[in-house]
Design an enzyme around this catalytic site. Structure first.
Site, PDB file in Angstrom:
ATOM      1  N   CYS A 190       0.811  -1.226   0.000  1.00 40.46           N
ATOM      2  CA  CYS A 190       0.000   0.000   0.000  1.00 40.46           C
ATOM      3  C   CYS A 190       0.845   1.277   0.000  1.00 40.46           C
ATOM      4  CB  CYS A 190      -0.962  -0.008   1.182  1.00 40.46           C
ATOM      5  SG  CYS A 190      -0.243  -0.595   2.721  1.00 40.46           S
ATOM      6  N   HIS A 242      -2.682   6.299   4.708  1.00 36.97           N
ATOM      7  CA  HIS A 242      -1.252   6.449   5.005  1.00 36.97           C
ATOM      8  C   HIS A 242      -0.758   7.803   4.495  1.00 36.97           C
ATOM      9  CE1 HIS A 242      -1.328   2.354   6.104  1.00 36.97           C
ATOM     10  NE2 HIS A 242      -0.747   1.793   5.058  1.00 36.97           N
TER      11      HIS A 242
HETATM   12  N1  LIG Z   1      -4.887  -3.374   5.277  1.00 45.23           N
HETATM   13  C1  LIG Z   1      -4.199  -2.845   4.278  1.00 45.23           C
HETATM   14  O1  LIG Z   1      -4.053  -1.615   4.133  1.00 45.23           O
HETATM   15  C2  LIG Z   1      -3.552  -3.707   3.266  1.00 45.23           C
HETATM   16  C3  LIG Z   1      -3.058  -3.107   2.141  1.00 45.23           C
HETATM   17  C4  LIG Z   1      -2.474  -3.881   1.154  1.00 45.23           C
HETATM   18  C5  LIG Z   1      -2.406  -5.229   1.332  1.00 45.23           C
HETATM   19  N2  LIG Z   1      -2.895  -5.801   2.442  1.00 45.23           N
HETATM   20  C6  LIG Z   1      -2.793  -7.267   2.546  1.00 45.23           C
HETATM   21  O2  LIG Z   1      -4.083  -7.834   2.422  1.00 45.23           O
HETATM   22  C7  LIG Z   1      -4.193  -8.989   3.233  1.00 45.23           C
HETATM   23  C8  LIG Z   1      -5.364  -8.865   4.186  1.00 45.23           C
HETATM   24  O3  LIG Z   1      -5.233  -7.707   4.957  1.00 45.23           O
HETATM   25  P1  LIG Z   1      -6.423  -7.144   5.855  1.00 45.23           P
HETATM   26  O4  LIG Z   1      -5.941  -5.872   6.375  1.00 45.23           O
HETATM   27  O5  LIG Z   1      -7.725  -7.189   5.117  1.00 45.23           O
HETATM   28  O6  LIG Z   1      -6.463  -8.260   7.037  1.00 45.23           O
HETATM   29  P2  LIG Z   1      -7.667  -8.705   7.975  1.00 45.23           P
HETATM   30  O7  LIG Z   1      -8.598  -7.587   8.195  1.00 45.23           O
HETATM   31  O8  LIG Z   1      -7.034  -9.349   9.143  1.00 45.23           O
HETATM   32  O9  LIG Z   1      -8.438  -9.825   7.109  1.00 45.23           O
HETATM   33  C9  LIG Z   1      -7.871 -11.053   6.763  1.00 45.23           C
HETATM   34  C10 LIG Z   1      -8.806 -11.832   5.842  1.00 45.23           C
HETATM   35  O10 LIG Z   1      -8.151 -13.033   5.445  1.00 45.23           O
HETATM   36  C11 LIG Z   1      -8.941 -14.161   5.804  1.00 45.23           C
HETATM   37  N3  LIG Z   1      -8.084 -15.281   6.177  1.00 45.23           N
HETATM   38  C12 LIG Z   1      -7.153 -15.318   7.169  1.00 45.23           C
HETATM   39  N4  LIG Z   1      -6.589 -16.544   7.220  1.00 45.23           N
HETATM   40  C13 LIG Z   1      -7.147 -17.277   6.241  1.00 45.23           C
HETATM   41  C14 LIG Z   1      -7.012 -18.623   5.797  1.00 45.23           C
HETATM   42  N5  LIG Z   1      -6.137 -19.451   6.369  1.00 45.23           N
HETATM   43  N6  LIG Z   1      -7.797 -19.030   4.779  1.00 45.23           N
HETATM   44  C15 LIG Z   1      -8.684 -18.217   4.202  1.00 45.23           C
HETATM   45  N7  LIG Z   1      -8.886 -16.931   4.574  1.00 45.23           N
HETATM   46  C16 LIG Z   1      -8.131 -16.479   5.585  1.00 45.23           C
HETATM   47  C17 LIG Z   1      -9.754 -13.688   6.983  1.00 45.23           C
HETATM   48  O11 LIG Z   1     -10.874 -14.518   7.152  1.00 45.23           O
HETATM   49  P3  LIG Z   1     -11.582 -14.705   8.606  1.00 45.23           P
HETATM   50  O12 LIG Z   1     -12.442 -13.494   8.801  1.00 45.23           O
HETATM   51  O13 LIG Z   1     -12.357 -15.951   8.426  1.00 45.23           O
HETATM   52  O14 LIG Z   1     -10.481 -14.807   9.620  1.00 45.23           O
HETATM   53  C18 LIG Z   1     -10.103 -12.272   6.521  1.00 45.23           C
HETATM   54  O15 LIG Z   1     -11.135 -12.306   5.575  1.00 45.23           O
HETATM   55  C19 LIG Z   1      -2.820  -9.140   3.914  1.00 45.23           C
HETATM   56  O16 LIG Z   1      -2.045 -10.012   3.126  1.00 45.23           O
HETATM   57  C20 LIG Z   1      -2.267  -7.759   3.868  1.00 45.23           C
HETATM   58  O17 LIG Z   1      -0.853  -7.757   3.877  1.00 45.23           O
HETATM   59  C21 LIG Z   1      -3.486  -5.084   3.408  1.00 45.23           C
END
Ligand SMILES: NC(=O)c1ccc[n+]([C@@H]2O[C@H](COP(=O)([O-])OP(=O)(O)OC[C@H]3O[C@@H](n4cnc5c(N)ncnc54)[C@H](OP(=O)(O)O)[C@@H]3O)[C@@H](O)[C@H]2O)c1
Length: 329
Positions: free
Chosen positions: A126, A234
């Protein structure tokens, strides 16, 4: 298009569903996917209810596109399984970004590298996306030598657990901690995990991803990434040294003419980018544009974007749109 959203219950996944709906992505069948904990949970999309499925079920449904935001481990294990059944994966995690066989794409900059053969495509970090959106037109004009960036990153960048930590701290409730310290009234010089060289993973992403996206290794980037108690986006203080001199009004002009970039820069009216204004927007906002008076050909600027939109969901969906428009899926 039959579209799977992997991580549909997470911070990025929820925004992904919102952006797909807003941009009227041509979905004929939506497959919301999350961990086993969430299977059966109801997600609503365009007024219809969908039941969350697990990864195995999702693969068996053979989607055309799978938009992944479920962490690096899930991507490493499952993206190849989707690719094997013919699905094109656009992945938000860091799992594939530096893999030389995978493309790392910001559509405004390098979507033209995509081909039908790309079955796993990486979405950059990001904080990288918003930085390169502003740097790319300036690099073309003046040729960058070195970039020094300090970030001020939103808790939403860590995921739901971190947003909850901040909310709990504000409400005075003791709860689960996403960070090793309180985040309210604090600044943590610690985004993602530390590496052996003393930098964090986030800092190394900022240092390495821009060259791959811009297909140019002639410049270097040094980063310090800091987590602060904001939620909307950010912010980045960016210092860029160029080979060639520039004219400040031309810099503003170049940035204003860049699709996806908005210049907010008027010190007379206290106009500058801030997370509260960038929140829920797709553009990258640039302001405080000024010459670094300590050395020649050097520029300072302040860049803000919503990390869940252009930093994640919007960029991913723009990649998917490009694939559809160019018949690459
Ligand atoms: N937040 C940001 O600004 C941002 C920006 C760019 C990239 N990212 C990337 O995007 C990804 C998710 O980030 P987030 O901020 O959305 O995290 P988050 O709010 O913690 O959400 C994680 C998601 O992944 C699912 N998940 C976790 N473990 C899993 C598994 N073993 N199998 C299938 N689904 C699973 C979760 O499902 P449950 O609800 O069932 O646990 C939830 O839907 C990460 O890789 C992060 O690095 C995030």
């Amino acid at each position: 298009m039959k579209v799977a959203v992997v991580g549909a219950t997470g911070m990025v996944g929820e925004v992904m569903l919102k952006v797909l709906e807003e941009r009227k992505f041509p979905i004929t069948e939506l497959i919301p996917v999350a961990s086993e904990r969430s299977v059966g949970k109801i997600i609503s999309y365009q007024g219809k209810e969908y039941s969350v499925v697990g990864l195995e079920t999702a693969v068996s449904l053979r989607p055309d596109i799978a938009l992944f935001s479920a962490g690096g481990g899930t991507s490493l294990e499952w993206a190849p399984k989707f690719a094997e059944v013919g699905t094109t994966v656009v992945d938000n995690s860091s799992a594939w970004r530096m893999d030389p066989t995978k493309k790392l794409v910001v559509p405004e900059i390098n979507a033209n590298v995509l081909t039908k053969e790309d079955k796993i495509i990486a979405n950059p970090n990001c904080s990288t996306i918003q930085m390169v959106m502003a740097l790319n037109p300036l690099h073309k004009a003046y040729k960058m030598k070195r970039v020094v960036v300090s970030t001020y990153q939103s808790v939403s960048g860590t995921g739901v657990k971190a947003v909850r930590q901040l909310e709990n701290e504000i409400a005075g409730i003791e709860g689960e901690m996403a960070y090793p310290y309180p985040i309210g009234r604090n600044a943590l010089p610690h985004c993602d995990v530390f590496e052996e060289n003393g930098y964090t993973k986030e800092e190394m992403k900022l240092a390495k991803e821009p060259q791959k996206i811009m297909n140019d290794s002639s410049f270097s980037v040094s980063a310090t990434a800091v987590r602060i108690p904001t939620a909307g986006g950010h912010s980045e203080s960016v210092n860029v040294e160029f080979e060639n001199d520039f004219d400040l009004s031309e810099v503003r002009q170049l940035l204003s003419e860049t699709p996806g970039v908005v210049v907010q820069d008027n010190t007379d009216t206290n106009t500058y980018p801030m997370p509260i204004y960038a929140h829920n927007k797709d553009e990258v906002f640039v302001g405080r544009i000024r010459r670094d008076e300590s050395q020649p050909n050097t520029l300072n600027m302040w860049i803000v974007a919503d990390n869940l939109r252009k930093g994640a969901a919007t960029n991913t969906i723009q990649i998917a749109e490009y694939l559809v428009e160019h018949h690459l899926v």
